[in-house]
Design an enzyme around this catalytic site. Structure first.
Site, short mmCIF file in Angstrom:
data_model
loop_
_atom_site.label_atom_id
_atom_site.label_comp_id
_atom_site.label_asym_id
_atom_site.label_seq_id
_atom_site.Cartn_x
_atom_site.Cartn_y
_atom_site.Cartn_z
N TRP A 1 -11.14 -10.73 -3.10
CA TRP A 1 -10.59 -10.72 -4.36
C TRP A 1 -11.23 -11.34 -5.48
CZ3 TRP A 1 -7.25 -7.61 -5.66
CH2 TRP A 1 -5.69 -7.15 -4.82
N GLN B 1 5.09 -8.61 1.04
CA GLN B 1 3.97 -8.89 0.65
C GLN B 1 4.79 -8.58 -0.85
OE1 GLN B 1 1.26 -5.37 1.77
NE2 GLN B 1 -0.78 -6.61 2.14
N ASP C 1 -5.67 -12.21 -1.00
CA ASP C 1 -6.27 -12.83 0.41
C ASP C 1 -6.93 -14.01 0.30
OD1 ASP C 1 -4.50 -9.83 0.70
OD2 ASP C 1 -5.97 -10.32 2.69
N GLY D 1 -1.09 -10.49 -1.33
CA GLY D 1 -2.43 -8.87 -1.55
C GLY D 1 -3.26 -9.38 -1.87
N ASP E 1 0.73 -0.96 -0.10
CA ASP E 1 0.30 -0.03 -0.41
C ASP E 1 0.96 1.14 -0.53
OD1 ASP E 1 -1.06 -2.89 1.50
OD2 ASP E 1 -3.17 -0.86 1.03
N ARG F 1 -16.05 -9.41 3.01
CA ARG F 1 -15.34 -10.09 3.44
C ARG F 1 -14.62 -11.77 3.41
NH1 ARG F 1 -10.43 -6.89 4.51
NH2 ARG F 1 -9.96 -8.27 5.91
N GLU G 1 -12.58 0.32 -1.49
CA GLU G 1 -10.86 -0.05 -1.07
C GLU G 1 -11.38 -0.94 -2.51
OE1 GLU G 1 -11.78 -3.10 1.90
OE2 GLU G 1 -9.20 -3.76 1.19
#
Ligand code: 9WN
Length: 436
Positions: free
Chosen positions: A359, A109, A171, A169, A37, A206, A402
């Site tokens: 993701w 990461q 997850d 990154g 990030d 999530r 996000e």
């Protein structure tokens, strides 16, 4: 919202997320410094406060371990308790080379730092302080790459592995499902823990509870082996050579070689890594049937089948040959023609695709930034413009979130994005996109 307003709002988010020397990804959800990030944040911050952008990266490296590891989280505050897992859960004191202060996590990461250094050097070619900064950080970034090639490449293939999905990154990407399913959870031996993320972001956006148990399991496995021991590669049920982590490493190697040559550093080692990594990536990852690059499951000894966003980063690193690049470009073009925003994080035709869960399908603006650059590398400028325009449009219409809905028909009925709000890298890459 006008472009001027968008720029002002991006700067306001980054200002609000600025702490003493670094930027948190999102004030509530992620209250510490995250590794990759920070790289993207610097790329945005440098456009309105160069000193802060330089400091961001220097602060990140205060968390570097003696073995070279740059951890995925730097816990600059030990009083902040709203994130799980916090520094006490990581217990990095198991490794004598981990800093006492700041406290950190024990995994890493994607290796963005090399290309971030070069990005800022290119943006500010006449700034002496940027040159001095790049020269100060250069040996630290090289030491980090050396860590990856030493501790994460047991067969000396030129390809690094990760042993925790947080390292990628990305997850909860469906790519990891099969490896994660290999983990047998025994609740009696798994340490007790309480998630914090689902109190702040919607649970259906999530990772699931089962996935979190496995994240904790792998954290404990790392801890058992001091986070850098050979036992990790020997034991971990999750051991993956990822397309994106390796592409970013290769991209940063290339940047470091150019920077090193500019400032008179020895780049022999970097060139050796690069000479091994690029052909290995080509040889091991290209999947002719899928017409994409696929990562490799070292534990299961097989390619990880799936069309996913990470493969597209090979364009940014210049790894794909012309034919492969065209195939990747066609894949994205078809998604655009079918009514998806670019670039969905997972294959929209897979039963494992989920357009709102993290993701497993949504759009991530910093990924658009990487893919945009990759498409430009190969001269696919029209499609690069779409990738850029989609990110700008989603942020303009849905806010500084996000991640975002990838299906245009579904997005039409939404007024906001997903996950955390007032997000730093969303704001940062928007600033860079608008500056272009
Ligand atoms: C775990 C901070 C980070 C990003 C990752 C993203 C998410 C963390 C979490 O947030 O991961 O590292 O708690 O879910 O997946 O890419 O760096 O923005």
């Amino acid at each position: 919202m006008s472009t001027e307003q968008l720029i002002a709002n991006s700067i306001a988010v980054l200002n609000a997320n600025w702490r003493d020397g670094f930027t948190v990804p999102s004030g509530q959800l992620y209250p510490f410094q995250w590794n990759w990030d920070s790289g993207f944040t610097s790329i945005g911050t440098c456009l309105f406060d160069l000193d802060r952008a330089l400091l961001e990266m220097e602060t990140l490296f205060t968390g570097q371990w003696d073995n070279g590891l740059v951890p995925h989280i730097i816990f600059h505050s030990e009083k902040e308790t709203t994130y799980f897992p916090n520094f006490d859960f990581w217990e990095t004191t198991v490794n004598a080379g981990a800093p006492q202060k700041p406290k950190t996590s024990g995994i890493t990461q994607p290796a963005v730092h090399g290309f971030v250094l070069e990005h800022l050097l290119n943006r500010f070619p006449n700034e002496e302080k940027v040159k001095a900064w790049a020269q100060r950080l250069f040996p630290k970034v090289v030491a980090y790459h050396r860590f990856l090639y030493t501790y994460r490449d047991p067969h000396h293939e030129g390809l690094m592995f990760m042993f925790h999905p947080w390292e990628s990154g990305r997850d909860n990407s469906p790519l990891w499902d099969e490896s994660m399913d290999r983990i047998v959870i025994d609740k009696a031996t798994l340490p007790a823990y309480t998630r914090r993320d689902t109190k702040i972001a919607a649970a259906d956006e999530r990772p699931t509870a089962d996935q979190y148990d496995r994240y904790v399991y792998l954290l404990e496995l790392g801890k058992k082996h001091q986070y850098d021991g050979p036992g990790i590669a020997e034991e971990s049920p999750f051991l993956v050579q990822d397309t994106m982590m390796n592409a970013i490493l290769i991209k940063s190697n290339a940047s470091l070689i150019r920077i090193g040559e500019q400032f008179g550093f020895d780049v022999g080692e970097l060139k050796e890594w690069q000479a091994q990594s690029i052909p290995a990536y080509q040889r091991k990852f290209w999947n002719e049937d899928l017409q994409t690059f696929t990562g490799y499951d070292l534990r299961g000894e097989k390619q990880i089948i799936g069309k996913e966003i990470g493969a597209l980063v090979s364009l940014t690193a210049g790894i794909a040959d012309e034919k492969q690049a065209k195939a990747l470009k066609n894949y994205l073009q078809q998604l655009h023609d079918r009514g998806f925003y670019l670039c969905p994080s997972f294959d929209v035709d897979s039963p494992r695709f989920d357009s709102k869960r993290y993701w497993r399908g949504p759009i991530w603006p910093h990924m658009n930034w990487l893919v945009h650059q990759g498409l430009q590398n190969y001269g696919f400028n029209d499609l690069a413009d779409i990738v850029r325009a989609d990110a700008i449009h989603l942020i303009r219409e849905h806010g500084f979130y996000e991640y975002f809905e990838s299906n245009k028909a579904q997005a039409a009925s939404l007024t906001q994005g997903y996950g955390g709000d007032q997000f730093s890298w969303t704001s940062a890459v928007l600033l860079d996109f608008l500056d272009a």
